[in-house]
Design a protein around this motif. Sequence first.
Motif, PDB file in Angstrom:
ATOM      1  N   TYR A 100       5.676 -13.656   1.328  1.00  0.00           N
ATOM      2  CA  TYR A 100       5.884 -12.907   0.110  1.00  0.00           C
ATOM      3  C   TYR A 100       4.466 -12.896  -0.498  1.00  0.00           C
ATOM      4  CZ  TYR A 100       6.727 -11.904  -4.605  1.00  0.00           C
ATOM      5  OH  TYR A 100       6.426 -11.398  -6.278  1.00  0.00           O
ATOM      6  N   PHE A 101       3.507 -13.982  -0.673  1.00  0.00           N
ATOM      7  CA  PHE A 101       2.355 -13.973  -1.325  1.00  0.00           C
ATOM      8  C   PHE A 101       1.275 -12.926  -0.555  1.00  0.00           C
ATOM      9  CE2 PHE A 101       3.531 -17.906  -3.765  1.00  0.00           C
ATOM     10  CZ  PHE A 101       3.702 -17.207  -4.902  1.00  0.00           C
ATOM     11  N   ILE A 102       1.229 -13.257   0.856  1.00  0.00           N
ATOM     12  CA  ILE A 102       0.340 -12.313   1.588  1.00  0.00           C
ATOM     13  C   ILE A 102       0.692 -11.060   1.402  1.00  0.00           C
ATOM     14  CG2 ILE A 102      -0.255 -11.841   3.947  1.00  0.00           C
ATOM     15  CD1 ILE A 102       0.187 -14.655   4.819  1.00  0.00           C
ATOM     16  N   GLY A 103       1.846 -10.360   1.525  1.00  0.00           N
ATOM     17  CA  GLY A 103       2.091  -8.906   1.125  1.00  0.00           C
ATOM     18  C   GLY A 103       1.934  -8.514  -0.262  1.00  0.00           C
ATOM     19  N   LYS A 104       1.904  -9.627  -1.376  1.00  0.00           N
ATOM     20  CA  LYS A 104       1.518  -9.153  -2.638  1.00  0.00           C
ATOM     21  C   LYS A 104      -0.003  -9.027  -2.692  1.00  0.00           C
ATOM     22  CE  LYS A 104       2.858 -10.780  -7.325  1.00  0.00           C
ATOM     23  NZ  LYS A 104       3.975  -9.872  -7.714  1.00  0.00           N
ATOM     24  N   ILE A 105      -0.667  -9.895  -2.137  1.00  0.00           N
ATOM     25  CA  ILE A 105      -2.079  -9.828  -1.985  1.00  0.00           C
ATOM     26  C   ILE A 105      -2.408  -8.526  -1.186  1.00  0.00           C
ATOM     27  CG2 ILE A 105      -4.305 -10.755  -1.031  1.00  0.00           C
ATOM     28  CD1 ILE A 105      -2.923 -13.525  -1.352  1.00  0.00           C
ATOM     29  N   ARG A 106      -1.987  -8.183  -0.289  1.00  0.00           N
ATOM     30  CA  ARG A 106      -2.211  -7.047   0.627  1.00  0.00           C
ATOM     31  C   ARG A 106      -1.900  -5.934  -0.261  1.00  0.00           C
ATOM     32  NH1 ARG A 106       0.702  -7.466   5.861  1.00  0.00           N
ATOM     33  NH2 ARG A 106      -1.153  -8.665   6.477  1.00  0.00           N
ATOM     34  N   ARG A 107      -0.804  -5.676  -0.805  1.00  0.00           N
ATOM     35  CA  ARG A 107      -0.469  -4.632  -1.740  1.00  0.00           C
ATOM     36  C   ARG A 107      -1.330  -4.380  -2.755  1.00  0.00           C
ATOM     37  NH1 ARG A 107       4.788  -6.541  -0.421  1.00  0.00           N
ATOM     38  NH2 ARG A 107       4.865  -7.692  -2.588  1.00  0.00           N
ATOM     39  N   GLY A 108      -1.848  -5.350  -3.448  1.00  0.00           N
ATOM     40  CA  GLY A 108      -2.930  -5.363  -4.515  1.00  0.00           C
ATOM     41  C   GLY A 108      -4.281  -4.770  -4.148  1.00  0.00           C
ATOM     42  N   TYR A 109      -4.573  -5.314  -2.656  1.00  0.00           N
ATOM     43  CA  TYR A 109      -5.676  -4.752  -2.095  1.00  0.00           C
ATOM     44  C   TYR A 109      -5.685  -3.348  -1.907  1.00  0.00           C
ATOM     45  CZ  TYR A 109      -9.528  -4.135   1.128  1.00  0.00           C
ATOM     46  OH  TYR A 109     -10.581  -3.781   2.010  1.00  0.00           O
ATOM     47  N   GLN A 110      -4.402  -2.849  -1.223  1.00  0.00           N
ATOM     48  CA  GLN A 110      -4.498  -1.465  -0.840  1.00  0.00           C
ATOM     49  C   GLN A 110      -4.501  -0.565  -2.180  1.00  0.00           C
ATOM     50  OE1 GLN A 110      -0.789  -1.280   1.522  1.00  0.00           O
ATOM     51  NE2 GLN A 110      -2.118  -2.001   3.460  1.00  0.00           N
ATOM     52  N   VAL A 111      -3.619  -1.083  -3.366  1.00  0.00           N
ATOM     53  CA  VAL A 111      -3.785  -0.225  -4.624  1.00  0.00           C
ATOM     54  C   VAL A 111      -5.206  -0.284  -5.119  1.00  0.00           C
ATOM     55  CG1 VAL A 111      -2.970  -0.255  -6.962  1.00  0.00           C
ATOM     56  CG2 VAL A 111      -1.444  -0.854  -5.432  1.00  0.00           C
ATOM     57  N   ASN A 112      -5.788  -1.220  -5.065  1.00  0.00           N
ATOM     58  CA  ASN A 112      -7.386  -1.323  -5.585  1.00  0.00           C
ATOM     59  C   ASN A 112      -8.055  -0.453  -4.735  1.00  0.00           C
ATOM     60  OD1 ASN A 112      -6.685  -2.866  -7.904  1.00  0.00           O
ATOM     61  ND2 ASN A 112      -7.481  -4.791  -6.638  1.00  0.00           N
ATOM     62  N   LYS A 113      -7.852  -0.165  -3.388  1.00  0.00           N
ATOM     63  CA  LYS A 113      -8.775   0.449  -2.558  1.00  0.00           C
ATOM     64  C   LYS A 113      -8.469   2.049  -2.831  1.00  0.00           C
ATOM     65  CE  LYS A 113     -10.025   0.771   2.359  1.00  0.00           C
ATOM     66  NZ  LYS A 113      -9.548   0.037   3.702  1.00  0.00           N
ATOM     67  N   SER A 114      -7.146   2.359  -2.964  1.00  0.00           N
ATOM     68  CA  SER A 114      -6.792   3.595  -3.355  1.00  0.00           C
ATOM     69  C   SER A 114      -7.153   4.211  -4.380  1.00  0.00           C
ATOM     70  CB  SER A 114      -5.244   3.707  -3.094  1.00  0.00           C
ATOM     71  OG  SER A 114      -4.648   3.275  -3.917  1.00  0.00           O
ATOM     72  N   GLU A 115      -7.238   3.303  -5.566  1.00  0.00           N
ATOM     73  CA  GLU A 115      -8.053   3.881  -6.795  1.00  0.00           C
ATOM     74  C   GLU A 115      -9.275   4.004  -6.876  1.00  0.00           C
ATOM     75  OE1 GLU A 115      -6.872   0.387  -9.675  1.00  0.00           O
ATOM     76  OE2 GLU A 115      -4.788   1.052  -9.782  1.00  0.00           O
ATOM     77  N   LYS A 116     -10.119   3.217  -6.277  1.00  0.00           N
ATOM     78  CA  LYS A 116     -11.493   3.624  -5.997  1.00  0.00           C
ATOM     79  C   LYS A 116     -11.672   4.915  -5.117  1.00  0.00           C
ATOM     80  CE  LYS A 116     -12.995  -1.449  -5.924  1.00  0.00           C
ATOM     81  NZ  LYS A 116     -13.575  -2.257  -5.180  1.00  0.00           N
ATOM     82  N   PHE A 117     -10.775   5.391  -4.319  1.00  0.00           N
ATOM     83  CA  PHE A 117     -10.830   6.394  -3.424  1.00  0.00           C
ATOM     84  C   PHE A 117     -10.568   7.475  -4.420  1.00  0.00           C
ATOM     85  CE2 PHE A 117      -8.969   9.688  -0.740  1.00  0.00           C
ATOM     86  CZ  PHE A 117     -10.347   9.991   0.177  1.00  0.00           C
ATOM     87  N   ASN A 118      -9.700   7.458  -5.211  1.00  0.00           N
ATOM     88  CA  ASN A 118      -9.347   8.491  -6.085  1.00  0.00           C
ATOM     89  C   ASN A 118     -10.150   8.599  -7.109  1.00  0.00           C
ATOM     90  OD1 ASN A 118      -6.852   9.085  -4.868  1.00  0.00           O
ATOM     91  ND2 ASN A 118      -5.785   7.969  -6.059  1.00  0.00           N
ATOM     92  N   GLN A 119     -11.023   7.826  -7.569  1.00  0.00           N
ATOM     93  CA  GLN A 119     -12.017   8.041  -8.566  1.00  0.00           C
ATOM     94  C   GLN A 119     -13.134   8.976  -8.267  1.00  0.00           C
ATOM     95  OE1 GLN A 119     -13.026   4.203  -9.908  1.00  0.00           O
ATOM     96  NE2 GLN A 119     -11.432   4.036 -11.170  1.00  0.00           N
ATOM     97  N   ARG A 120     -13.346   9.142  -6.882  1.00  0.00           N
ATOM     98  CA  ARG A 120     -14.608   9.990  -6.512  1.00  0.00           C
ATOM     99  C   ARG A 120     -14.234  11.141  -6.507  1.00  0.00           C
ATOM    100  NH1 ARG A 120     -16.515   6.573  -0.760  1.00  0.00           N
ATOM    101  NH2 ARG A 120     -16.734   4.714  -1.715  1.00  0.00           N
TER     102      ARG A 120
END
Length: 120
Positions: A100-120
């Motif tokens: 559960y915690f690994i999935g939560k960390i992974r989802r948080g990392y993917q969300v942050n990565k997509s937000e940085k991509f959308n800001q460009r």
Amino acid sequence: MKTSRKKFVLLFLLAGFAFLFLYNVIFLSDVGLLPASGASFLSTESPTGWKSIVATILYPVKIVLAGPMLPLINLPDPPPPFLVIGFAIYWTILALVIHYFIGKIRRGYQVNKSEKFNQR
């Protein structure tokens, strides 16, 4: 790489039993999945220097994997399937929490990565 919950739990169970078996083979005189009733389960005493160092390094892992099961281990002559089932239940719960915690960390990392991509 995404691992299913069932596969993660099975791998965790196999790794836990393999760890205990190898730990007991290397550091105790009797060979078995769990130590004999006369042996100290969390013992790190060893006459050889390298065994003492390795046991000291692996001790925290053994505390997490087997520490909460000490009341079950200290019962007077428990049947072996009782111990194996107890460890399997505890490790299944532990594996589900870790997954559960690994999935939560992974989802948080993917969300942050997509937000940085959308800001460009």
